[in-house]
Write a protein that holds these residues in place. Structure first.
Motif, PDB file in Angstrom:
ATOM      1  N   VAL A  14       0.815  -1.194  -0.015  1.00  0.00           N
ATOM      2  CA  VAL A  14      -0.038   0.025   0.015  1.00  0.00           C
ATOM      3  C   VAL A  14       0.816   1.107   0.110  1.00  0.00           C
ATOM      4  O   VAL A  14       0.735   2.170  -0.740  1.00  0.00           O
ATOM      5  CB  VAL A  14      -0.926   0.098   1.153  1.00  0.00           C
ATOM      6  N   ILE A  15       1.804   1.198   0.705  1.00  0.00           N
ATOM      7  CA  ILE A  15       2.852   2.444   0.870  1.00  0.00           C
ATOM      8  C   ILE A  15       3.613   2.579  -0.392  1.00  0.00           C
ATOM      9  O   ILE A  15       3.441   3.799  -0.965  1.00  0.00           O
ATOM     10  CB  ILE A  15       3.932   2.208   2.010  1.00  0.00           C
ATOM     11  N   LEU A  16       4.134   1.621  -0.948  1.00  0.00           N
ATOM     12  CA  LEU A  16       4.671   1.662  -2.418  1.00  0.00           C
ATOM     13  C   LEU A  16       3.483   2.235  -3.650  1.00  0.00           C
ATOM     14  O   LEU A  16       3.724   2.764  -4.496  1.00  0.00           O
ATOM     15  CB  LEU A  16       5.158   0.515  -2.989  1.00  0.00           C
ATOM     16  N   GLY A  17       2.220   1.569  -3.501  1.00  0.00           N
ATOM     17  CA  GLY A  17       1.236   1.984  -4.217  1.00  0.00           C
ATOM     18  C   GLY A  17       0.888   3.516  -4.152  1.00  0.00           C
ATOM     19  O   GLY A  17       0.745   4.291  -5.034  1.00  0.00           O
ATOM     20  N   VAL A  18       0.992   4.014  -2.853  1.00  0.00           N
ATOM     21  CA  VAL A  18       0.737   5.375  -2.414  1.00  0.00           C
ATOM     22  C   VAL A  18       1.741   6.367  -3.167  1.00  0.00           C
ATOM     23  O   VAL A  18       1.610   7.369  -3.904  1.00  0.00           O
ATOM     24  CB  VAL A  18       0.563   5.804  -1.087  1.00  0.00           C
ATOM     25  N   LEU A  19       2.994   5.662  -2.815  1.00  0.00           N
ATOM     26  CA  LEU A  19       4.223   6.351  -3.472  1.00  0.00           C
ATOM     27  C   LEU A  19       4.045   6.587  -5.043  1.00  0.00           C
ATOM     28  O   LEU A  19       4.511   7.640  -5.671  1.00  0.00           O
ATOM     29  CB  LEU A  19       5.498   5.872  -2.960  1.00  0.00           C
ATOM     30  N   GLY A  20       3.612   5.426  -5.642  1.00  0.00           N
ATOM     31  CA  GLY A  20       3.528   5.483  -7.125  1.00  0.00           C
ATOM     32  C   GLY A  20       2.383   6.394  -7.532  1.00  0.00           C
ATOM     33  O   GLY A  20       2.765   6.783  -8.748  1.00  0.00           O
ATOM     34  N   ILE A  21       1.660   7.066  -6.814  1.00  0.00           N
ATOM     35  CA  ILE A  21       0.621   8.183  -7.354  1.00  0.00           C
ATOM     36  C   ILE A  21       1.694   9.274  -7.734  1.00  0.00           C
ATOM     37  O   ILE A  21       1.428  10.137  -8.595  1.00  0.00           O
ATOM     38  CB  ILE A  21      -0.067   8.597  -6.229  1.00  0.00           C
ATOM     39  N   LEU A  25       7.747   6.705 -12.046  1.00  0.00           N
ATOM     40  CA  LEU A  25       8.520   5.243 -12.267  1.00  0.00           C
ATOM     41  C   LEU A  25       7.863   4.166 -11.663  1.00  0.00           C
ATOM     42  O   LEU A  25       8.281   3.123 -11.642  1.00  0.00           O
ATOM     43  CB  LEU A  25       9.825   5.536 -12.569  1.00  0.00           C
ATOM     44  N   LEU A  26       7.144   4.290 -10.462  1.00  0.00           N
ATOM     45  CA  LEU A  26       6.604   3.478  -9.513  1.00  0.00           C
ATOM     46  C   LEU A  26       5.409   3.223  -9.813  1.00  0.00           C
ATOM     47  O   LEU A  26       4.428   4.031  -9.768  1.00  0.00           O
ATOM     48  CB  LEU A  26       6.841   3.968  -8.101  1.00  0.00           C
ATOM     49  N   PRO A  27       4.952   2.056 -10.139  1.00  0.00           N
ATOM     50  CA  PRO A  27       3.282   1.699 -10.725  1.00  0.00           C
ATOM     51  C   PRO A  27       2.572   1.595  -9.547  1.00  0.00           C
ATOM     52  O   PRO A  27       2.778   1.050  -8.395  1.00  0.00           O
ATOM     53  CB  PRO A  27       3.623   0.418 -11.287  1.00  0.00           C
ATOM     54  N   THR A  28       1.368   2.108  -9.406  1.00  0.00           N
ATOM     55  CA  THR A  28       0.423   2.176  -8.418  1.00  0.00           C
ATOM     56  C   THR A  28      -0.289   0.773  -8.253  1.00  0.00           C
ATOM     57  O   THR A  28      -0.403   0.325  -7.280  1.00  0.00           O
ATOM     58  CB  THR A  28      -0.487   3.292  -8.399  1.00  0.00           C
ATOM     59  N   VAL A  59     -10.286   0.533  -8.856  1.00  0.00           N
ATOM     60  CA  VAL A  59      -8.993  -0.237  -9.673  1.00  0.00           C
ATOM     61  C   VAL A  59      -8.865  -1.615  -9.245  1.00  0.00           C
ATOM     62  O   VAL A  59      -8.943  -2.416  -9.999  1.00  0.00           O
ATOM     63  CB  VAL A  59      -7.723   0.535  -9.331  1.00  0.00           C
ATOM     64  N   ILE A  60      -8.861  -1.687  -7.943  1.00  0.00           N
ATOM     65  CA  ILE A  60      -9.068  -3.120  -7.532  1.00  0.00           C
ATOM     66  C   ILE A  60     -10.339  -3.883  -7.700  1.00  0.00           C
ATOM     67  O   ILE A  60     -10.441  -4.883  -8.227  1.00  0.00           O
ATOM     68  CB  ILE A  60      -8.682  -3.206  -5.884  1.00  0.00           C
ATOM     69  N   THR A  72      -7.160   4.603 -18.556  1.00  0.00           N
ATOM     70  CA  THR A  72      -6.174   5.826 -17.957  1.00  0.00           C
ATOM     71  C   THR A  72      -5.278   4.686 -17.327  1.00  0.00           C
ATOM     72  O   THR A  72      -4.016   5.197 -17.322  1.00  0.00           O
ATOM     73  CB  THR A  72      -6.839   6.288 -16.651  1.00  0.00           C
ATOM     74  N   VAL A  73      -5.479   3.606 -16.615  1.00  0.00           N
ATOM     75  CA  VAL A  73      -4.366   2.958 -15.984  1.00  0.00           C
ATOM     76  C   VAL A  73      -3.579   2.079 -16.886  1.00  0.00           C
ATOM     77  O   VAL A  73      -2.404   2.146 -16.908  1.00  0.00           O
ATOM     78  CB  VAL A  73      -5.169   1.569 -15.164  1.00  0.00           C
ATOM     79  N   ARG A  74      -4.078   1.759 -18.131  1.00  0.00           N
ATOM     80  CA  ARG A  74      -3.246   1.246 -19.231  1.00  0.00           C
ATOM     81  C   ARG A  74      -2.560   2.042 -19.799  1.00  0.00           C
ATOM     82  O   ARG A  74      -1.236   1.827 -20.034  1.00  0.00           O
ATOM     83  CB  ARG A  74      -4.447   0.797 -20.303  1.00  0.00           C
ATOM     84  N   ARG A  75      -2.864   3.455 -20.195  1.00  0.00           N
ATOM     85  CA  ARG A  75      -1.941   4.260 -20.548  1.00  0.00           C
ATOM     86  C   ARG A  75      -0.752   4.710 -19.731  1.00  0.00           C
ATOM     87  O   ARG A  75       0.462   4.860 -20.195  1.00  0.00           O
ATOM     88  CB  ARG A  75      -2.683   5.645 -20.770  1.00  0.00           C
ATOM     89  N   ARG A  76      -1.125   5.116 -18.424  1.00  0.00           N
ATOM     90  CA  ARG A  76      -0.208   5.191 -17.363  1.00  0.00           C
ATOM     91  C   ARG A  76       0.787   4.140 -17.136  1.00  0.00           C
ATOM     92  O   ARG A  76       2.298   4.277 -17.202  1.00  0.00           O
ATOM     93  CB  ARG A  76      -0.933   5.769 -16.068  1.00  0.00           C
ATOM     94  N   GLY A  77       0.312   3.021 -17.153  1.00  0.00           N
ATOM     95  CA  GLY A  77       1.133   1.937 -17.047  1.00  0.00           C
ATOM     96  C   GLY A  77       2.055   1.593 -18.221  1.00  0.00           C
ATOM     97  O   GLY A  77       3.356   1.283 -17.961  1.00  0.00           O
ATOM     98  N   ALA A  78       1.527   1.777 -19.587  1.00  0.00           N
ATOM     99  CA  ALA A  78       2.553   1.513 -20.529  1.00  0.00           C
ATOM    100  C   ALA A  78       3.608   2.643 -20.660  1.00  0.00           C
ATOM    101  O   ALA A  78       4.917   2.206 -20.808  1.00  0.00           O
ATOM    102  CB  ALA A  78       1.496   1.563 -21.987  1.00  0.00           C
ATOM    103  N   ALA A  79       3.062   3.902 -20.207  1.00  0.00           N
ATOM    104  CA  ALA A  79       4.162   4.861 -20.437  1.00  0.00           C
ATOM    105  C   ALA A  79       5.186   4.559 -19.081  1.00  0.00           C
ATOM    106  O   ALA A  79       6.399   4.689 -19.357  1.00  0.00           O
ATOM    107  CB  ALA A  79       3.611   6.171 -19.925  1.00  0.00           C
ATOM    108  N   ALA A  80       4.894   4.041 -17.956  1.00  0.00           N
ATOM    109  CA  ALA A  80       5.888   3.815 -16.893  1.00  0.00           C
ATOM    110  C   ALA A  80       6.604   2.660 -17.342  1.00  0.00           C
ATOM    111  O   ALA A  80       8.182   2.746 -17.181  1.00  0.00           O
ATOM    112  CB  ALA A  80       5.059   3.496 -15.927  1.00  0.00           C
ATOM    113  N   ILE A  81       6.039   1.859 -18.071  1.00  0.00           N
ATOM    114  CA  ILE A  81       7.027   0.596 -18.492  1.00  0.00           C
ATOM    115  C   ILE A  81       8.143   0.835 -19.455  1.00  0.00           C
ATOM    116  O   ILE A  81       9.171   0.647 -19.367  1.00  0.00           O
ATOM    117  CB  ILE A  81       6.188  -0.545 -19.321  1.00  0.00           C
ATOM    118  N   VAL A  82       7.786   1.850 -20.460  1.00  0.00           N
ATOM    119  CA  VAL A  82       8.628   2.311 -21.657  1.00  0.00           C
ATOM    120  C   VAL A  82       9.611   3.183 -20.910  1.00  0.00           C
ATOM    121  O   VAL A  82      10.973   3.174 -21.105  1.00  0.00           O
ATOM    122  CB  VAL A  82       7.938   2.961 -22.492  1.00  0.00           C
TER     123      VAL A  82
END
Length: 122
Positions: A14-21, A25-28, A59-60, A72-82
């Motif tokens: 949860v902490i890492l997910g919040v930081l990912g917001i 580069l950290l996926p939520t 999301v969950i 939105t999650v897909r766009r942000r996730g793909a950008a973070a991966i790239v």
């Protein structure tokens, strides 16, 4: 002992997910899904809090009910991966490692972009 380990892992996720917001580069989403999986097996109270949370819950629930992510999650996730893979490829000095990272990028991006999209819940 396992219950304590799962609660701890869920809290760290949860902490890492919040930081990912806040850190690009950290996926939520993956961390929140991991936290939910840990809480399902260890703490119904924490799991209930997480899935009814105003920001994290949709999301969950979208993943748990539809096995899908929002666009939105897909766009942000793909950008973070790239971005993260390109950064890694750029800083690694060995050519063979750059090739392996590039292949990993292609594999991760292919898998991620094949996830179903459901924008009914965002």
């Amino acid at each position: 002992m396992l219950r304590i380990l799962l609660v701890f892992s869920g809290m760290v996720s949860v902490i890492l997910g919040v930081l990912g917001i806040f850190l690009p580069l950290l996926p939520t989403t993956p961390f929140l899904l991991l936290a939910s999986a840990c809480f399902v097996k260890s703490s119904p109270r924490f799991n209930h809090w997480l899935i009814t949370h105003k920001k994290f819950g949709p999301v969950i629930q979208n993943w748990q009910t539809n096995r899908a992510v929002s666009s939105t999650v897909r766009r942000r996730g793909a950008a973070a991966i790239v971005v993260s893979f390109c950064w890694s490829i750029w800083i690694v000095p060995l050519v063979w490692l750059k090739i392996i990272l590039f292949l990993g990028l292609m594999l991760a991006l292919t898998f991620f972009l094949r996830l179903p999209v459901n924008d009914l819940v965002d």
